[in-house]
Design an enzyme around this catalytic site. Structure first.
Site, PDB file in Angstrom:
ATOM      1  CB  SER A  75      -0.500  -0.167   0.985  1.00 23.53           C
ATOM      2  OG  SER A  75       0.123   0.736   2.095  1.00 23.53           O
ATOM      3  CG  ASP A  76       0.778   6.164  -1.531  1.00 21.04           C
ATOM      4  OD1 ASP A  76       1.823   6.064  -0.411  1.00 21.04           O
ATOM      5  OD2 ASP A  76       1.323   6.653  -2.265  1.00 21.04           O
ATOM      6  CB  CYS A  77       3.380   5.514   3.602  1.00 18.08           C
ATOM      7  SG  CYS A  77       4.502   4.254   2.992  1.00 18.08           S
TER       8      CYS A  77
ATOM      9  CB  SER B  14      -2.725   3.296   1.156  1.00 16.76           C
ATOM     10  OG  SER B  14      -2.363   3.679   0.406  1.00 16.76           O
TER      11      SER B  14
END
Ligand SMILES: *[C@@H]1O[C@H](CO)[C@@H](O)[C@H](O)[C@H]1NC(C)=O
Ligand SMILES: *[C@@H]1O[C@H](CO)[C@@H](O)[C@H](O)[C@H]1NC(C)=O
Ligand SMILES: *[C@@H]1O[C@H](CO)[C@@H](O)[C@H](O)[C@H]1NC(C)=O
Ligand SMILES: *[C@@H]1O[C@H](CO)[C@@H](O)[C@H](O)[C@H]1NC(C)=O
Ligand SMILES: *[C@@H]1O[C@H](CO)[C@@H](O)[C@H](O)[C@H]1NC(C)=O
Ligand SMILES: *[C@@H]1O[C@H](CO)[C@@H](O)[C@H](O)[C@H]1NC(C)=O
Ligand SMILES: *[C@@H]1O[C@H](CO)[C@@H](O)[C@H](O)[C@H]1NC(C)=O
Length: 807
Positions: free
Chosen positions: A320-322, A324
């Site tokens: 995941s993007d951080c 998310s």
């Protein structure tokens, strides 16, 4: 005496330590603190390490290298409790000392060199006295402008060598969350500098090359079982998908819902990711913060599990993007979720690793509450440990263990950074051959403008600490005597008080170089632009300096996105314009080498430079690529925007001239259809010819071979050697509703000596290169008169595609 010894002894100790670091064959990588170990090891499966932990390695099948990764990974996972498992699925994997599993930080970055993640995250890639710096290559937007695939790959190889060296020194991980391959749909996007521009084919080609440069080990680029192919380092293509709004007039990425058609999704937004996975065999994809048609990207099983893992067959993990997962709850307010709901939806969607702590904090509760199966966590762990196995985290990587300090910032890498910057320079204007400047005539130069002494502006974001900087001022000083005047305090240039001294400098010099543009205070992550103009008084600075200069005036622009500099393009006092992008630590050297003719520029714009009025015609949040007639929105990117520009996609001049001739070409392709291959309808505009069998589904055709071959001869008709980017576009048959105006389908860069010529061959697959995606999401190959166009209409020829029904 004591004081003397203090000084001398610390110098001696320092020397002793640094020479030990240099000579040590294998250095600190696995550090098990906070366990009771004091020693560091190069691999998890080191018998000494196990014995220091009070364990016998022979008891652990996961360390038995005679077994398959499948068996070893299963053994490892089966030993863990649920609580232990969930501690391994955040970017900080805590390890399990009880069974000998070391901790690991998954988050390192290498967008254009090893970046300093340490500033946010104490354990990933970082710099200090042991590793003070790493080579800072140009930002991807500049490197892309080189349109040189082997350069893109070479940079990946250099970066991964530095990455391995830093890993050996305990200063980086093995998993790098780079490159950023989102298509620049709107010229205002703040992260254009991190990307390869607006064309999905170029972006995907860059991705595949950079990823192969980072990941591949020479000689074992392919193995029978791709899930056990050894890796130099692991790359990650991000941010999947339809992510290109950061923060525009209060709309931010953690709240934004991108409304996207299936046609745009397939054709533009996910295309580069497909190429990254299929052609680059990347080991990771990162999902983005935004929602897509209502669903958070990291919670969408169709996008993650079905597409990336299913259809594209990812050999690796999805991250995941951080934060998310947390963003789904806090920002999107997705389904009124509790944390356990969001975690279970993400796990079920196929998200293996949470950059953040939601998985680590809530996944065990989600299992206990019956919201997700423990088996889903096992699957994620399996995807993660396969990658660590392939990286040698468990067994070591003898091939790379000798890399150390001297492999970071090596002369060879710094030269490659300089070469990349030279190749990425795009010459936009050159009135009457003003450039290159001649050192016999130009003895003094006025160097003015807010970027005249640029240093860290040249390396943009996701940067590390560079080996050194060569500013434009430094670079130009090696060719002529320089008089420097800032003109503006910074790029915002809110005050005109420094314009006059810049004019004074220009009045006396043989030539004037104005280095202007923007920087991270204007375009950056979390910061989109609101206009396409030079900020503050920069326009006045250029016009006023140009009006009074004694010698020719050259404007150099540093920016990622296009800037509306039509005023300078049309100003007769400005003789030449060069776009330098953000050219990395050696940028000033490259600019000087180009302006003084040591290097003949050949870069091309990787995105359209729009007129400033463009952004008043449509909001940044409107996602469609095609024009929206009902709202008066123009199309986006060169594929769909049919209006005037400052400079078009693919634009770029040279100090020489090139001629093209076609030496051989396929003119037609007759495809025989059996009775199971059905003709598909296409919408044609009124009055245009519609063939009896308009199109065939691409997947129904046998498209295994390259069936289109073209060869062109490129002649350098000028007096200096130069490199030319041969850009091959496809124009679909006339009249098909909503088809792109044109699409780049191939490019090659060739060096051609003055007076010489070079043959360039393209081998393409008609199904892949000449297809369209219709509004229902089908990939179709249309019949009829296609055209192939080289460059900006330098050469074009038709290719007819006919379908013949045979029974
Ligand atoms: C590690 O080092 C500390 C401090 O030097 C020492 O007290 C401790 O006993 C050592 N532990 C082991 C396992 O050697
Ligand atoms: C492409 O890049 C490579 C560096 O990897 C360089 O050696 C080569 O000269 C470049 N090609 C051209 C045509 O400039
Ligand atoms: C172009 O350059 C040539 C040679 O330097 C010069 O003779 C000529 O006057 C220039 N033309 C214009 C329009 O400035
Ligand atoms: C250019 O910038 C560098 C680094 O910020 C600084 O040390 C140097 O003094 C500047 N040069 C001039 C001429 O201002
Ligand atoms: C502009 O900048 C100069 C020098 O920094 C300063 O002396 C002057 O007061 C500023 N003027 C305005 C209007 O802010
Ligand atoms: C194509 O034509 C059909 C039938 O007229 C229509 O429903 C559809 O909206 C058209 N699609 C496009 C993209 O114009
Ligand atoms: C672009 O617009 C012009 C003027 O409206 C039109 O004549 C031309 O056909 C358009 N071209 C394409 C490829 O749509």
């Amino acid at each position: 005496m004591a004081k003397f010894c203090f000084l001398l002894c610390s110098v001696l100790i320092f020397l002793a330590i640094s020479s030990e670091a240099r000579n040590a064959p294998s250095l600190a990588t696995i550090n098990d603190s906070p366990s009771n170990l004091n020693r560091t090891y190069t691999k998890v499966c080191d018998p000494q390490r196990f014995s220091d932990l009070g364990l016998d390695m022979n008891d652990f099948a996961y360390c038995d290298s005679s077994l398959s990764y499948d068996v070893r990974v299963k053994d490892l996972i089966d030993r863990m409790t649920l609580t232990e498992k969930v501690q391994q699925i955040g970017d900080k994997a805590y390890g399990v000392p009880r069974i000998g599993l070391a901790k690991y930080e998954w988050w390192s970055e290498a967008l254009h060199g090893i970046s300093d993640v340490g500033q946010w995250n104490s354990k990933a890639s970082f710099f200090d006295d042991v590793v003070p710096a790493a080579t800072s290559f140009p930002c991807p937007i500049t490197t892309t402008a080189a349109f040189n695939q082997s350069l893109w790959k070479s940079i990946g190889q250099a970066v991964s060598t530095e990455a391995r060296a830093m890993y050996n020194l305990g200063h980086a991980g093995l998993t790098f969350w780079s490159p950023n391959i989102n298509v620049v749909r709107d010229p205002r996007w703040g992260r254009a500098l991190e990307t390869p521009g607006e064309d999905p084919f170029t972006v995907g080609t860059y991705a595949a090359n950079y990823v192969r440069g980072l990941q591949d080990i020479e000689g074992i680029e392919n193995t029978a079982d791709p899930n056990s192919r050894p890796l130099k380092v692991a790359a990650c293509c991000k941010h999947y998908a339809a992510y290109d709004v950061d923060n525009w007039l209060g709309v931010d990425r953690t709240h934004f819902d991108a409304r996207v058609t299936e046609q745009d999704m397939l054709e533009t937004f996910v295309k580069p990711f497909e190429m990254c996975v299929k052609d680059g065999d990347v080991t990771s994809v990162m999902c983005s913060y935004n929602r897509i048609n209502g669903i958070p990207a990291c919670a969408d099983p169709k996008l993650l599990r079905d597409t990336i893992r299913g259809e594209w067959d990812l050999h690796g993990y999805i991250v995941s993007d951080c934060d998310s997962v947390q963003v789904m709850i806090d920002n999107h307010k997705w389904l009124s979720d509790e944390p356990e709901d969001a975690v279970s939806q993400a796990l079920k969607a196929g998200l293996d690793l949470d950059c953040g702590n939601y998985y680590t904090n809530y996944a065990d509760k989600a299992v206990v509450q019956g919201k997700v199966k423990e088996k889903e966590i096992d699957e994620s762990l399996k995807n993660l440990y396969f990658v660590l196995m392939r990286l040698g985290f468990f067994d070591g990587s003898p091939k790379f263990e000798s890399l150390g300090k001297e492999d970071v910032c090596s002369d060879e890498h710094i030269e490659l950074a300089t070469q990349a910057a030279r190749e990425g320079m795009v010459l936009l204007k050159n009135f009457n051959g003003t450039l290159p400047l001649n050192t016999d005539e130009i003895k003094t130069i006025a160097v003015v403008g807010p970027h005249a002494n640029a240093t860290n502006a040249m390396i943009g974001n996701y940067a590390g600490v560079p080996c050194k900087y060569v500013s434009p001022l430094d670079g130009l000083s090696t060719y002529a005597e320089v008089q420097y005047a800032m003109g503006c305090v910074n790029v915002m240039c809110k005050n005109s008080s420094l314009v006059f001294p810049a004019m004074q400098a220009a009045k006396n010099a043989d030539a004037t170089i104005i280095v202007a543009g923007i920087d991270l205070s204007v375009e950056a992550e979390s910061l989109d632009r609101v206009d396409l103009l030079l900020p503050g008084y920069q326009t006045e600075l250029i016009n006023q300096v140009a009006a009074v200069s004694k010698g020719p005036v050259i404007v150099v622009i540093m920016s990622a996105g296009g800037v509306d500099i039509s005023f300078a393009r049309d100003n007769g006092n400005v003789k030449a314009i060069l776009w330098a992008g953000f050219p990395g630590e050696e940028g000033g050297q490259a600019i000087a080498d180009v302006l003084f003719g040591k290097y003949n520029p050949g870069g091309r714009l990787p995105l359209t430079w729009h007129e400033s009025s463009y952004v008043d015609m449509l909001p940044m949040t409107s996602m469609p690529l095609r024009p929206v007639d009902s709202l008066g929105y123009p199309g986006r990117t060169y594929k769909f925007f049919n209006g005037s520009t400052v400079y078009p996609f693919g634009y770029g001049l040279s100090y020489t001239t090139f001629d093209y001739s076609l030496t051989s070409a396929e003119r037609s392709l007759n495809i025989q259809l059996n009775k199971f291959q059905h003709c598909r309808d296409l919408n044609y505009t009124d009055g245009s010819f519609k063939p009896p069998c308009p199109a065939i589904l691409t997947e129904d055709l046998q498209c295994d071979d390259n069936n289109l071959e073209f060869e062109v001869e490129v002649s350098n008709t000028g007096t200096v050697d130069g490199s030319e980017v041969v850009m091959l576009y496809w124009t679909p048959p006339k009249g098909i509703v909503e088809s792109p105006i044109k699409q780049l389908i191939g490019f090659q860069k060739v060096f051609v000596p003055a007076g010489g010529s070079q043959k360039v061959k393209f081998q393409l697959n008609a199904c892949k290169s000449l297809g369209i995606v219709n509004y229902r999401g089908y990939h179709l190959l249309p019949s009829g008169g296609h055209s192939i166009v080289i460059g900006d209409n330098l050469l074009s020829f038709p290719v007819g595609i006919n379908f013949e029904q045979v029974n």
